[in-house]
Scaffold this active site. Sequence first.
Site, PDB file in Angstrom:
ATOM      1  NE  ARG A  95      31.993  35.700  29.060  1.00 22.54           N
ATOM      2  CZ  ARG A  95      32.833  35.595  30.084  1.00 22.54           C
ATOM      3  NH1 ARG A  95      33.666  34.589  30.149  1.00 22.54           N
ATOM      4  NH2 ARG A  95      32.831  36.502  31.031  1.00 22.54           N
TER       5      ARG A  95
ATOM      6  CE  LYS B  70      33.010  41.414  31.169  1.00 20.32           C
ATOM      7  NZ  LYS B  70      34.428  41.761  31.396  1.00 20.32           N
TER       8      LYS B  70
ATOM      9  CG  ASP C   6      40.918  41.689  30.269  1.00 19.42           C
ATOM     10  OD1 ASP C   6      40.965  42.932  30.201  1.00 19.42           O
ATOM     11  OD2 ASP C   6      39.905  41.076  30.664  1.00 19.42           O
TER      12      ASP C   6
ATOM     13  NE  ARG D 121      40.501  39.285  33.151  1.00 17.49           N
ATOM     14  CZ  ARG D 121      41.211  38.182  32.944  1.00 17.49           C
ATOM     15  NH1 ARG D 121      41.865  37.586  33.924  1.00 17.49           N
ATOM     16  NH2 ARG D 121      41.285  37.655  31.752  1.00 17.49           N
TER      17      ARG D 121
ATOM     18  CD  GLU E 267      36.780  38.875  40.864  1.00 20.49           C
ATOM     19  OE1 GLU E 267      36.332  37.719  40.931  1.00 20.49           O
ATOM     20  OE2 GLU E 267      36.506  39.653  39.949  1.00 20.49           O
TER      21      GLU E 267
ATOM     22  CB  SER F 187      40.356  36.718  37.640  1.00 19.49           C
ATOM     23  OG  SER F 187      39.532  37.770  38.119  1.00 19.49           O
TER      24      SER F 187
ATOM     25  CG  HIS G  23      37.944  41.437  37.232  1.00 21.35           C
ATOM     26  ND1 HIS G  23      37.348  42.150  36.231  1.00 21.35           N
ATOM     27  CD2 HIS G  23      37.931  40.138  36.824  1.00 21.35           C
ATOM     28  CE1 HIS G  23      36.981  41.329  35.249  1.00 21.35           C
ATOM     29  NE2 HIS G  23      37.326  40.105  35.585  1.00 21.35           N
TER      30      HIS G  23
END
Length: 463
Positions: free
Chosen positions: A16, A114, A242, A247, A325, A327, A329
């Site tokens: 990234r 990814k 997202d 997500r 998770e 976040s 995911h």
Amino acid sequence: MSQPLPAEIFKAYDIRGIVDKSLTADVVRRVGHALGTLALEQGQKAIAVGRDGRLSGPELSGALMDGICAAGCDAIDVGCVPTPVTYFAAYELGCNSCVSVTGSHNPPDYNGLKMVIGGTTLALDAIQDLKKRIEAGNLRHAKADQLGQRTSANVLDAYVDKIVGDVKLARPMKIVMDCGNGVAGAIAPALFKRLGCEIVPLYCEVDGNFPNHHPDPSKPENLADVVKALKETDAEIGIAFDGDGDRLGVVTKDGEIIYPDRQLMLFAADVLSRVPGGTIIYDVKCTRLLAPWIKQHGGIPLMWNTGHALVKAKLKETGAPLAGEMSGHTFFKERWYGFDDGLYTGARLLEILSRSADAGAPLKALPNSPSTPELNIKMAEGEPFALIDKLKAEGRFDGAEQIITIDGVRVEYKDGFGLARPSNTTPVVVLRFEADDAAALERIQAGFRAALRAVWPGIQLPF
């Protein structure tokens, strides 16, 4: 030896960087060359390539495919699709390898990669090895007549058909859907209409400038428009994706954000009804109410490191039917492929909620505790890891029942927990606190304040 690459783009779970600065078309082409070489070494013959809706996507995915083909490996362009659709393409096309060109929820001038080769998501040492391979020139150079072939494939219809064939809503639903101008907007409205939903769409036009709000549903301010639309319409639940669609954010009719660790409770109870005794994996940022809930529903709780690639590896190792998770995911292995997929997660959510006349009731009934959102201490590159190492070695936490150090420092008390861990994606220390009541929350935070200041004098704290 070839020209060195910018070290800062090789992150723990992906590559990234800032487009045309640290992440250039030439850098991406060189990474593609290494990925093509790696795939061929593992007996793979092709890599599927998808991209999100960022403005730099077409150029960078083109450079990536040039690099893949230079090694003699085929590249299959699956177009502008959510990251989970790129993962799906690896299965659907039988190539077992894929790369999503995505900046996820980062600002518009970022992009990244990814990577999955031979069914394994590249992370940690594997990403560093990729960098070393490129700089050492350890690449396969195909002769002119043996270059990889570049083709294209449309897997969107197959992806939608697969979900519609798997997920059944008990009744039609009306939902607010915020795609944040991310790539999910290209497919999510059509998918959820086929599942039987009426949609109040927000920002479903794909626009790499993200003109309305940042496409990150883990931040409450980015869900404000969903809360407003739920208030002003007769929609019964709100969902948000997202930037690359892996997500999910969830909001109830009365505007309460259901954070992903509580979403995971709902999914765990559902999955364990069909997979009794299954292991449910969750990351260190999740609520302490998860473990007893999983046990109560006949499952085995397993706390693990944060990071989509690390969770996927643990899922594969344990054969767990579900992981999640904080976040956002969520990884369904039961009935799905085990990769993180915000669209599929949204569909599974509505499948459960549609069984109730009041869609919000099953969510409101989940156990809850006073907690903080993720808090960040911004530091210089490298400092977060140094701070956490010092905290592990020297930190004092009076009254702690257990200190867990699998990923940062998570301190468990009889009435709550505190967590400090170094982010693997940005130079910040991530903090989270939860307790039985406000007084306990303040006490735990005070303990962390003292411990952090003792090991890092002058530190600026956000709490």
